[in-house]
Design a protein around this motif. Structure first.
Motif, mmCIF file in Angstrom:
data_model
loop_
_atom_site.group_PDB
_atom_site.id
_atom_site.type_symbol
_atom_site.label_atom_id
_atom_site.label_comp_id
_atom_site.label_asym_id
_atom_site.label_seq_id
_atom_site.Cartn_x
_atom_site.Cartn_y
_atom_site.Cartn_z
ATOM 1 N N GLY A 100 -1.824 4.249 22.320
ATOM 2 C CA GLY A 100 -1.304 4.837 21.083
ATOM 3 C C GLY A 100 0.184 4.581 20.928
ATOM 4 N N MET A 101 0.929 4.672 22.028
ATOM 5 C CA MET A 101 2.371 4.410 21.995
ATOM 6 C C MET A 101 2.652 2.935 21.725
ATOM 7 S SD MET A 101 3.306 6.554 25.422
ATOM 8 C CE MET A 101 2.528 8.140 25.728
ATOM 9 N N GLN A 102 1.881 2.074 22.370
ATOM 10 C CA GLN A 102 2.080 0.633 22.196
ATOM 11 C C GLN A 102 1.765 0.199 20.772
ATOM 12 O OE1 GLN A 102 -0.516 -0.489 25.516
ATOM 13 N NE2 GLN A 102 1.230 -1.397 26.567
ATOM 14 N N ASN B 256 19.907 -7.142 17.667
ATOM 15 C CA ASN B 256 20.017 -5.687 17.669
ATOM 16 C C ASN B 256 20.227 -5.149 19.086
ATOM 17 O OD1 ASN B 256 19.404 -5.722 14.921
ATOM 18 N ND2 ASN B 256 17.216 -5.379 15.265
ATOM 19 N N PRO B 257 20.941 -4.045 19.217
ATOM 20 C CA PRO B 257 20.990 -3.371 20.512
ATOM 21 C C PRO B 257 19.619 -2.757 20.800
ATOM 22 C CG PRO B 257 22.045 -2.035 18.835
ATOM 23 C CD PRO B 257 21.739 -3.365 18.197
ATOM 24 N N THR B 258 19.385 -2.362 22.040
ATOM 25 C CA THR B 258 18.081 -1.828 22.443
ATOM 26 C C THR B 258 18.183 -0.372 22.864
ATOM 27 O OG1 THR B 258 17.326 -3.999 23.202
ATOM 28 C CG2 THR B 258 16.174 -2.080 24.087
ATOM 29 N N VAL B 259 17.220 0.427 22.446
ATOM 30 C CA VAL B 259 17.091 1.791 22.932
ATOM 31 C C VAL B 259 15.793 1.856 23.740
ATOM 32 C CG1 VAL B 259 15.925 2.556 20.796
ATOM 33 C CG2 VAL B 259 16.973 4.251 22.326
ATOM 34 N N GLU C 222 3.768 -1.374 15.487
ATOM 35 C CA GLU C 222 3.854 -1.084 14.066
ATOM 36 C C GLU C 222 5.309 -0.843 13.631
ATOM 37 O OE1 GLU C 222 0.883 1.687 11.702
ATOM 38 O OE2 GLU C 222 2.479 2.908 12.553
ATOM 39 N N THR C 223 6.064 -0.151 14.472
ATOM 40 C CA THR C 223 7.464 0.181 14.165
ATOM 41 C C THR C 223 8.324 -0.128 15.397
ATOM 42 O OG1 THR C 223 6.653 1.989 12.760
ATOM 43 C CG2 THR C 223 9.011 1.973 13.288
ATOM 44 N N PRO C 224 8.757 -1.386 15.532
ATOM 45 C CA PRO C 224 9.485 -1.793 16.743
ATOM 46 C C PRO C 224 10.976 -1.512 16.706
ATOM 47 C CG PRO C 224 9.086 -3.707 15.373
ATOM 48 C CD PRO C 224 8.430 -2.552 14.672
ATOM 49 N N THR D 212 20.629 -0.495 13.528
ATOM 50 C CA THR D 212 19.223 -0.764 13.826
ATOM 51 C C THR D 212 19.070 -1.161 15.290
ATOM 52 O OG1 THR D 212 18.770 -1.471 11.561
ATOM 53 C CG2 THR D 212 17.218 -2.192 13.266
ATOM 54 N N TYR D 213 18.225 -0.416 15.994
ATOM 55 C CA TYR D 213 17.954 -0.669 17.414
ATOM 56 C C TYR D 213 16.526 -1.194 17.597
ATOM 57 C CZ TYR D 213 22.079 2.023 18.934
ATOM 58 O OH TYR D 213 23.358 2.475 19.156
#
Length: 414
Positions: free
Chosen positions: A78-80, A53-56, A85-87, A95-96
């Motif tokens: 919290g962000m991590q 997948n490409p990365t954002v 949970e949703t990478p 899909t990134y």
């Protein structure tokens, strides 16, 4: 003589062979180490390139050290967790993989620009942060000049979003929080005299004290205000002044590093005036400082534990499964409201990316004003300035026996 020369030549050959053998052995060892390193590098590369997948990139502009380091680490957790949970995120049918680029602004306005510049250089499509209004304001122009939108998580000073179109936020603001706290002090604690104490030159401290004072005086309360210099460690005289002024509540919306000292010194002096603070004090660092004392400590904040059992169960399991996460959370699995806000901010960023249908920061910025999300902390939408439309705060009190926050009330301005 011939025999002697022959013997000498033989000895030279023996030593030469020995030297060659030693050199060969060393070269072999070096080659082995090189091969091993190369293999490790290749293995790491394979691990990081498992996805096609490409990365954002989402920038994380937060304090991991300095006066606000404890709170910043909890906000980042919290962000991590949300990223764990949703990478991934689907943007315009693609899909990134979502990469968090976390940069420490060191709780310092002097370091904020450098930290913001690192995030810009990393190619972030959107940025989250910062815990602390002063560093948010200091780093703002760097992001604005680069055309990158920022989602403030718990930076409550109005100046963060004033006069720009790139800074948004998901938390309530200090005019609201200051009014809520003044109402609570007067109506619930019965206070008619308040003593306010904040760090000199700190935008968060002074801003919140100003709004508290306006609201308190409108209620007929008497307010005494003092400021302490950066790096101060002795609060004895300030606490004595509060006591001598007949204060019935001490409002001290400062960083947790100073808060710990205030709590400890108030306890040692026998100052039992209730301590009141804003969202910065909503931390297990404060609970640890208050443990075993008779101090009454009240805070206004964004979330009260028990509000979302599914989130809390998953977050605590994730925290306890990793020693670094546990350390960054203050050594236990108490859920700070800033962690919840960091979690929600990540999902708001994903929604903005999906709405933009692009990873271009300009497109994300254009999509943010109409982006909405219902998170753990409640419904999130932005007004015309980019501020969250929030109308309630949670009031909690420190339980000095159980080292936990007890819910008191949901407080509104009305």
């Amino acid at each position: 003589m011939k025999k002697f020369l022959a013997l000498l030549l033989a000895l030279v050959m023996v030593f030469s062979l020995a030297a060659c053998s030693s050199s060969s052995s060393s070269s072999t060892d070096d080659a082995d180490e090189t091969e091993e390193t190369a293999a490790e590098t290749e293995e790491t590369a394979e691990e990081t390139s498992d996805s096609d997948n490409p990365t954002v990139t989402i920038g994380v502009f937060e304090p991991l050290s300095g006066d606000n380091g404890a709170g910043g680490k909890q906000e980042v957790l919290g962000m991590q967790y949300a990223n764990y949970e949703t990478p991934t995120v689907e943007i315009d049918g693609v899909t990134y993989d979502v990469e968090l680029v976390i940069v420490d602004n060191e709780s310092s306005t002097d370091k904020a620009v450098s930290a913001a510049s690192q995030i810009v250089a990393a190619g972030a499509s959107v940025v989250l942060g910062s815990y602390g209004s002063s560093v948010s304001i200091a780093g703002s122009d760097t992001f604005g000049d680069a055309g990158i939108p920022v989602i403030g998580v718990t930076c409550t000073n109005p100046q963060v979003t004033e006069g720009n179109d790139h800074y948004f936020r998901i938390c309530f603001l200090d005019p609201f929080q200051g009014t809520v706290l003044a109402n609570f002090a007067n109506e619930e604690l019965g206070a008619t005299v308040a003593y306010c104490l904040g760090q000199l030159g700190n935008d968060y401290d002074q801003g919140l004290i100003n709004y508290f004072t306006e609201a308190a005086e409108a209620l007929g309360m008497t307010v005494i205000t003092e400021s302490f210099p950066e790096g101060n460690s002795d609060f004895t005289s300030y606490l004595t002044n509060a006591k001598n002024a007949g204060a019935e509540v001490i409002f001290a919306p400062c960083s947790t590093s100073y808060a710990q000292l205030i709590i400890e010194q108030a306890s040692s002096q026998g100052v039992e005036i209730p301590l009141l603070a804003g969202d910065t004090w909503d931390s297990n660092v404060i609970l640890a400082a208050a443990a075993g004392t008779t101090q009454s400590i009240y805070v206004s904040t964004f979330y009260a534990e028990g509000g979302d059992e599914a989130f809390e169960e998953g977050f605590k399991a994730w925290i306890n499964a990793d020693s670094t996460n546990l350390t960054n959370n203050g050594g236990n699995d108490t859920i700070a409201a800033v962690s919840v806000m960091g979690y929600d901010a990540y999902y708001v960023a994903l929604e903005a990316l999906k709405n933009a249908g692009s990873t271009d920061p300009a497109d994300v910025m254009a999509a943010l004003p109409t982006t909405t999300y219902t998170g753990v902390s409640g419904a999130i939408a932005f007004d015309e300035i980019g501020d969250a439309e929030r109308d309630a705060a949670y009031i909690k009190v420190a339980n000095t026996e159980t080292e936990a926050w007890d819910f008191v009330a949901v407080q509104t301005v009305g």
